[in-house]
Every structure is written in C-alpha cells, then in structure tokens.
Design an enzyme around this catalytic site. Structure first.
Site, PDB file in Angstrom:
ATOM      1  N   ILE A  55      48.879  35.236  45.647  1.00 49.50           N
ATOM      2  CA  ILE A  55      48.572  36.609  45.237  1.00 49.50           C
ATOM      3  C   ILE A  55      49.718  37.570  45.566  1.00 49.50           C
ATOM      4  CG2 ILE A  55      46.081  36.260  45.489  1.00 49.50           C
ATOM      5  CD1 ILE A  55      46.264  38.182  47.915  1.00 49.50           C
ATOM      6  N   ASP A  56      50.625  37.156  46.450  1.00 49.12           N
ATOM      7  CA  ASP A  56      51.665  38.078  46.932  1.00 49.12           C
ATOM      8  C   ASP A  56      52.785  38.361  45.930  1.00 49.12           C
ATOM      9  OD1 ASP A  56      50.300  38.092  49.270  1.00 49.12           O
ATOM     10  OD2 ASP A  56      51.676  36.770  50.354  1.00 49.12           O
TER      11      ASP A  56
ATOM     12  N   GLY B  67      50.661  40.907  51.984  1.00 47.33           N
ATOM     13  CA  GLY B  67      52.099  40.811  51.711  1.00 47.33           C
ATOM     14  C   GLY B  67      52.880  40.816  53.005  1.00 47.33           C
TER      15      GLY B  67
ATOM     16  N   GLU C 158      50.993  44.444  54.786  1.00 45.56           N
ATOM     17  CA  GLU C 158      50.747  43.922  56.143  1.00 45.56           C
ATOM     18  C   GLU C 158      52.053  43.607  56.885  1.00 45.56           C
ATOM     19  OE1 GLU C 158      49.487  39.492  54.437  1.00 45.56           O
ATOM     20  OE2 GLU C 158      48.390  40.358  56.112  1.00 45.56           O
TER      21      GLU C 158
ATOM     22  N   HIS D 129      40.465  39.886  52.372  1.00 44.66           N
ATOM     23  CA  HIS D 129      40.198  38.832  51.390  1.00 44.66           C
ATOM     24  C   HIS D 129      39.587  39.312  50.093  1.00 44.66           C
ATOM     25  CE1 HIS D 129      41.362  36.388  54.741  1.00 44.66           C
ATOM     26  NE2 HIS D 129      41.532  35.411  53.875  1.00 44.66           N
TER      27      HIS D 129
ATOM     28  N   GLN E 105      41.068  40.956  48.147  1.00 45.32           N
ATOM     29  CA  GLN E 105      42.172  40.815  47.192  1.00 45.32           C
ATOM     30  C   GLN E 105      42.224  39.435  46.549  1.00 45.32           C
ATOM     31  OE1 GLN E 105      45.829  42.924  49.108  1.00 45.32           O
ATOM     32  NE2 GLN E 105      44.276  42.672  50.659  1.00 45.32           N
TER      33      GLN E 105
ATOM     34  N   ASN F 162      50.534  46.393  18.158  1.00 47.43           N
ATOM     35  CA  ASN F 162      51.075  46.133  16.815  1.00 47.43           C
ATOM     36  C   ASN F 162      52.336  46.939  16.533  1.00 47.43           C
ATOM     37  OD1 ASN F 162      49.828  48.621  16.809  1.00 47.43           O
ATOM     38  ND2 ASN F 162      49.102  48.455  14.715  1.00 47.43           N
TER      39      ASN F 162
ATOM     40  N   MET G 104      38.935  44.166  18.138  1.00 48.25           N
ATOM     41  CA  MET G 104      39.799  45.102  17.417  1.00 48.25           C
ATOM     42  C   MET G 104      41.197  44.510  17.208  1.00 48.25           C
ATOM     43  SD  MET G 104      38.878  48.768  19.046  1.00 48.25           S
ATOM     44  CE  MET G 104      37.493  49.714  18.480  1.00 48.25           C
TER      45      MET G 104
ATOM     46  N   GLU H  48      39.094  41.863  13.660  1.00 50.96           N
ATOM     47  CA  GLU H  48      38.243  42.680  12.772  1.00 50.96           C
ATOM     48  C   GLU H  48      38.677  42.633  11.299  1.00 50.96           C
ATOM     49  OE1 GLU H  48      38.386  46.758  14.095  1.00 50.96           O
ATOM     50  OE2 GLU H  48      40.558  46.753  14.272  1.00 50.96           O
TER      51      GLU H  48
END
Ligand code: ADP
Length: 747
Positions: free
Chosen positions: A156-157, A200, A256, A290, A292, A527, A567, A623
């Site tokens: 996750i870091d 982190g 951290e 946790h 996170q 787009n 969409m 769509e």
C-alpha cells in the site's frame, strides 16, 4: 522469444496484504489456464511453501471466481522466518518440486522479492542437496534446472522503484481521503485541529498525495523533513495565520516515518501537543492504521492487479529459462519489465538516503512528479498567497467550465486559482460556462474562495453544455474585452474543446480571441484527444464498480443475467475498464458495434453456461453501443432465449456515475494539470503569445498539444480521439472473464 509451454506456475502473496492482490492472483491463474499451463496457489506466502501439503493447491478457473472486489488476499499472506534460512528454503524447494513447480509469480514487497531472488540464485545448489540426500530424484532435478521468477509489487505504501504504482496504494489513498474528508467536516464544525497519521515508514507517498487530495494544511514526510530546526514554530504560525484568513479547520497529515532534519522521528502526539500549546485549543490525533489496508479494492487497483498478473504469466512464458527475474510494473499506462534486483536496490537506496539524512538524494530517487507534487502542495497549503512584487505585471486570467460536470473539476479550479494568485496574478472565475460569460457572471477569486474545494463533487463555478454558436461568439468576444481577460483556462469536456477550437478559427472576425486559451480534459467519458485520461473518469469508474458489486450481490442464489448500461457517449472507455474491474463476461462498445450475429453467439454462450451450472451473467454495455440493439432490446432477447434457464434484469446506471466526491486520483491529476495550465497561460501572456493548447497525460508525461491539432487528433463525428490506448486491453478482458475453451466450463 521462445515460448515455454511445459511450465507449472506457482503464485503466492507475501508480506503485508494489499487490495488488488486478488485481481492479480485471478489474472495469473486464468491467464495460465488459458495458455494451457497448470497453476498452483501457494497459501500463506513463503510459510505455505515451507509447509507444503495442502498449502500448495492446484487452481481451476473457478477457484478465482468472484474475488475481484474482495480486499486482502484470498490465498493468505504471512511473514515467514523459516524462509530467511537456507534450511527453510531447502524444504520450500522440495515442496515445489513435489508439485513439479519451477516458475513463480511472487506478489509482495521488497522483502518478499529479495527472498525470491535469493531462492532463485540458490536453486541449483538446493536441488543438488536434495538429490544428494535422496529427497528428490536426479530426473526431477534435471527437469527443473532453473527457477523462473516474475515479481509484482503488492504494497500500500507505493514504495517500490520500477513501477509508478504498487498494487494497493490507490485503494489506501481512497481510505485516507475518505477519513480525511470525514475528519475535515467535523474539524470545521468545531474549529478544531486534527493530526492524521498515515502509513509509510520510508515513503511519504500516501501522506503527500493524501494531503494534496484532501487539502491538508501541513504534511510531514520522511523524504523531505522541514528544513528548519524551529519547524514547530513555523508550522504553528502558519496554522494560526490560516485560521485568521478564515479557515475553520486545521489538518496536519504525518507519515509514520516522518522525521526532522536530524533524523529524529516526529510523533503525532508531539505535533498535537505543539499545536495545542500554540493555538490554545484541543487537538485530536487520528492514527489511521489498518483501515488503510481495508475495504474493497479501487477500480484502479483491480485493473492494475489484473494487467500485471496477466503480464507476469506472459513474461514467464516467453523469457529464457535462466534469464534475469523481472519486476512487472506500470509506467504511464503501459506495462514495463525491469530487472527485479535493480528495483529492489533502488528502493533500498531511498531508505539509505533518508537514514543518512541525504534528503536531496531521497527526493531525486522518488522522481520528478513526486518532487513537483511536493512543491505544489507547499503552495496550496499557504494561508495566503505571496504578495505580488511592486513592479510585477499582473495578468487577468479567467477560469471556467464547459460541458457536463466531472468529479475533480473543483480541485482543478482550486489549484489554478491558488497557484495563479500566488504568482501575483488576478484570477477571474466565470460562472455557468459560456452563457455565464456572456451574461457577465465573472468574479474575482481570492485565496479563500476555493477553500475546501479539493474534496467537493460537482462543479462549484457551474457549467453549461451549450456550445456557443452564431451571435454567442460576439457575446463572448465582448465579455473577454470587457473583463480584459488575457488568458483563459477551460476545464471541461468535448464542448469546451470544440468551443475553444471555434474561437481559434473565429480570430479573423473577432480579434478578442487573440489570447492564449488552454483546455484541461475533464469528462467522465475520457473521450478527449491528447490525454490518455481525463479528470472524472477514475471517479466514474469507481462509481460503476461499486454499483455493479452491489448489483451482483443482489443476485445471490438466483440464476440471472444483468445487462448494465454505462455512460461514455461514443467512447467505450468506461464500459471496457469497468468490465475489467468487475469481471464482466461481455462488454459492448460503440467502437466495435453490435451485430445480430454477436447477440446470437452471446445467447448461445449464456445458454450453454447456465446449463452447466453458471449462476450469474454480467454484460456491460456502452450507452451508444448500438442505437437499435439497445439495452431494452438486448434484455428482451436474452430473456426470451433464456426461458427456464435464467432471467434478465437491466440496470441503467445513469447519473450516479457523474456524481459523488472525486477519487484521490482525480483530485491529484486535476491539481497537477491545473498547475501546468496556469504556468502555460502565464508564460504565453508574458511572451505576448496567443498560442492555444490542450493539455494531457500521456504515459507518464504531461504534454501540451496545439489547439490547431484538435480536428486532426479527434474523430469529430464520434467525438473521441482517433487513438485510444485502452483498446488494446480488450483481449485481456475477454480472456479473463470468459471460461477458457481448454478448461471444463466453470464460472
Ligand atoms: P514485504 O515483502 O512486504 O517487504 P517482508 O520484508 O516482511 O515484507 O518480507 C516478507 C517475507 O519475505 C518474510 O517474512 C520472509 O519470509 C521473506 N523474506 C524477506 N526478506 C528476505 C530475505 N532477505 N531472504 C529470504 N527471505 C526473505
């Protein structure tokens, strides 16, 4: 390259868990099976490899069904002390060979990947020892002389070199911004200060991007500590000045691993105490911990895991038997392979630079966009802009929207306003698009006019979908003159681009249009030419994935097919990417069209599937995929043909896709792009140039294209770019979602 069809692949997740690991496991399993390769999951990381037995299990197509939306990792992860020893790795090698596995996809952090590399280096000697002690035969050893490895980073870091994003980081940012948004509203209600601590240890990515996305007032990261010893005093003065300027809340985000210049860790309680003393009010600390790692993976992490897992198998199948192990990563929107240990070493170098207080090197190693984000953040969190220089020319720059609202537009306006003001210029906000400009709805913005806008959905300035025509051009030209607008930033979609292009061509008749104009791509449809991603598309994708997860849950224990309409107008980006993120078995795109033969074939597949135990079908339809074979038609057709086997429900997601708070990615990209656009306008006005451009993300780069190229780069009839990078992902989506022909039919 030669293909290696006789492999048996093992896949494991190791170290800390991360959202999106399941998508990677699913992609590894299904790509392997699709290619006729047997695949085994090694449960509980290296511990499972050491334990062997039931912890190494053959996987089927079905084993990884319905896991894309689940957090964590279904095959478990662990830290394993035994694997750090040669004896442990010897047992692990034997357990792999019992199953004839000699190729591994490792999904983990730098520790796990280092362990994998060591294991591979030792492999021949481990085999020799196993033969000598009679634990395996010489024939078995001869069949597997090399161990092949492909590494994916699950962390996750976002702390690894060799990839822009690690699997799990985007979802962690979602959790952080959700928490920060929630805390901000309570903080503002009570006029309170909060310190939010995020993960982190050696990497400030989550704190920096979380702070940027949530509009924090101060951020502390390991790579770039405050450059003064009395940082506490400076911070408190800034916070107090912010309150005086009208801010009701004070939010400090701290990683951290944050420390001061001398390497002393800065604790969240210390920050809170300092603030409390200076501000004379209660300061609360929230340690996110946790949370996170929790929750369903974001659409981005699902797709990242999927694409990397797919590429890892391709890499194993095509690389030479003893070729150097690679880290499979993502740069820009492209898959890359980089020697594994090069990435591990570079990652460690950052930690070493921080350890030895060499913060310049640490920031350099993180790369230019990290540094740029940090600089932008420093300006954004000022309590007031720098005062203009006495002899400075102050330009009048206007900001407006055009086209449908897209989440992230407010973050772009906020960044453009503050960064423009900080450089001493006058920023004009135009309300309600071009009709508003014609009606004189133009106001001067100040620092606090955009306070709190980073996290807001919709568009505070207002927009309009009306493309100017005829006398409107006169009205707009007059408004530009009346308000002495010297540069114009249009944050919008197709209507904005088309209008700007019109102004360019109308210059001979309306000299007022001889000003620099820049368009910033903001449209959930994604787009727009010149940009691989536009602001709002990521939020829309998450909105769709969330809705589809719920729709799928609603069908538990039923035999049902859903046709979900999304969409995108004539652009299939949302349909394809949401199909990839939710595991849809069929995606209908305008780019490909739909024929009656396609539908007949799809009906046949559904009938076959449901007669062999299938319980749920998911078809995602753009769509505008086909005007005649519309959603109602398709549902009626499937229902009629599926009689007694399954029923069919349609779900037209509609405007929920456009709404809601912007995702962290959209906020961050909006800020990055707006910052560049304001610099562009300032540069053009300074030079006396009236060049016009549209900005975009291309690969990892931010680029400008001349507005003159708009009609050349875009398919004007279909309102989409000629080149659409994501179209090449269609085969992967197809491979992973459909039961593979060579496997027994399973869901
Ligand atoms: P991460 O992979 O998230 O960095 P760790 O550093 O805890 O997490 O590593 C996960 C596991 O990988 C360890 O428990 C251990 O089994 C294995 N591992 C880590 N470093 C090494 C190493 N240098 N040699 C052998 N195995 C290692």
């Amino acid at each position: 390259m030669t293909e290696q069809p006789n492999l048996r692949i093992g896949v494991l997740t190791s170290g800390g868990d991360a959202q999106g690991m399941n998508a990677a496991v699913r992609a590894v399993v299904r790509t392997s099976l699709d290619r006729g390769v047997e695949v085994y999951a090694i449960y509980e990381g290296y511990q499972g490899m050491v334990d062997g037995g039931e912890r190494i299990r053959k996987m089927t197509w079905d084993s990884v069904g319905g896991i894309l939306h689940r957090g964590g990792t279904i095959i478990g992860t662990a830290r394993c002390e035994a694997f750090r020893t040669r004896e442990g790795r010897l047992i692990a090698a034997r357990n792999l060979l019992v199953n004839e596995i000699d190729s591994l996809v490792i999904i983990g952090g730098d520790g796990s990947l280092t362990g994998a590399n060591l294991f591979r280096q030792e492999w021949p000697s481990l085999l020799a020892e196993l033969v000598e002690s009679g634990q395996i035969s010489q024939e078995v050893a001869d069949r597997h002389p090399y161990l092949r490895i492909a590494g994916l980073v699950g962390s996750i870091d976002n702390d690894m070199a060799g990839t822009d994003m690690t699997i799990g980081a985007d979802t962690a940012l979602h959790r952080i911004t959700e928490a920060a948004d929630a805390i901000t509203s309570t903080a503002a209600s009570h006029q309170r200060a909060f310190v939010i601590k995020v993960m982190g240890r050696n990497c400030g990515y989550l704190a920096l991007m979380g702070g940027l996305a949530s509009g924090a007032d101060w951020v502390l990261i390991p790579e770039n500590p405050p450059n003064v010893d009395n940082w506490q005093q400076v911070m408190c003065e800034r916070m107090i000045a912010g309150r005086k300027a009208g801010r009701r809340d004070t939010i400090v985000v701290i990683a951290e691993g944050a420390r001061d210049r001398h390497g002393n860790y800065i604790g969240s309680t210390e920050v809170a105490r300092v603030l409390e003393e200076a501000m004379g009010e209660e300061v609360r600390v929230t340690v996110l911990g946790h949370v996170q790692r929790g929750g369903s993976p974001s659409a981005f992490d699902r797709n990242l895991g999927t694409l990397l897992g797919h590429a890892a198998v391709e890499n194993l199948l095509t690389s030479g038997p003893d070729s150097e192990p690679q880290l499979i990563g993502m740069r820009g929107n492209r898959i890359t392979t980089t020697p594994l240990m090069e990435c591990v070493e570079k990652t460690r170098a950052v930690a070493q630079a921080i350890e030895s207080h060499d913060y310049e090197t640490a920031m350099d190693l993180r790369g230019s966009s990290f540094r740029e984000a940090f600089q932008t953040l420093r300006t954004m969190l000022r309590s007031l802009p720098h005062s203009p220089q006495p002899d400075q020319k102050r330009f009048r720059l206007a900001i407006m929207h055009a086209g449908a609202p897209a989440p992230g537009m407010n973050a772009a306006v906020r960044a453009a306003t503050r960064l423009g003001l900080d450089q001493g210029h006058i920023i004009l906000g135009v309300r309600n698009g071009f009709p508003g400009l014609i009606n004189g709805e133009v106001e001067e913005m100040n620092w606090m006019s955009v306070n709190g806008w980073a996290s807001m959905g919709g568009c505070e300035l207002g927009t309009s979908r009306k493309t100017p025509a005829g006398s409107d051009l006169y009205g707009i030209a007059r408004a530009i003159e009346n308000h002495q607008i010297q540069g114009l930033l249009i944050i919008g979609g197709w209507d904005g681009y088309e209008s700007a292009f019109q102004f360019l061509n109308a210059r001979p008749n309306y000299p007022a249009f001889n000003i620099p104009i820049v368009c910033l791509p903001s449209s959930i449809n994604n787009n727009l030419p010149g940009s691989e991603l536009s602001i709002g598309a990521d939020t829309a994708l998450n909105n769709i994935a969330e809705a589809v997860d719920k729709i799928k849950d609603s069908a538990v224990a039923l035999r049902r097919v859903f046709v979900v309409e999304v969409m995108g107008r004539n652009c299939g980006y949302l349909a394809l990417m949401s199909g990839l993120a939710t595991g849809a078995e069929r995606v209908y795109l305008n780019e490909e069209g739909v024929t009656i033969q396609d539908l007949v074939a799809d009906v046949e597949k559904l009938r076959y599937g449901f007669s062999h135990g299938k319980r749920l079908g998911l078809m995602i339809r753009n769509e505008h995929a086909n005007p005649v074979y519309n959603t109602a038609f398709m549902c009626a057709l499937f229902e009629e043909e599926g009689k007694n086997m399954f029923d069919v429900r349609q779900s037209i997601l509609g405007h929920l896709q456009q709404g809601g708070i912007p995702s962290p990615f959209d906020r961050i990209q909006a800020t990055r792009l707006a910052s560049r656009c304001i610099d562009y306008l300032i540069e053009q006005v300074t030079k006396g140039s009236s060049s016009c451009a549209f900005i975009g993300l291309q690969g990892k780069e931010i680029k400008f294209h001349s507005l003159e190229d708009f009609d050349r780069m875009a398919d004007l009839k279909n309102q989409r770019p000629h080149e659409q990078w994501w179209m090449e992902l269609r085969t992967i989506a197809r491979t992973l979602a459909q039961p593979c022909p060579s496997c027994e039919l399973e869901q």
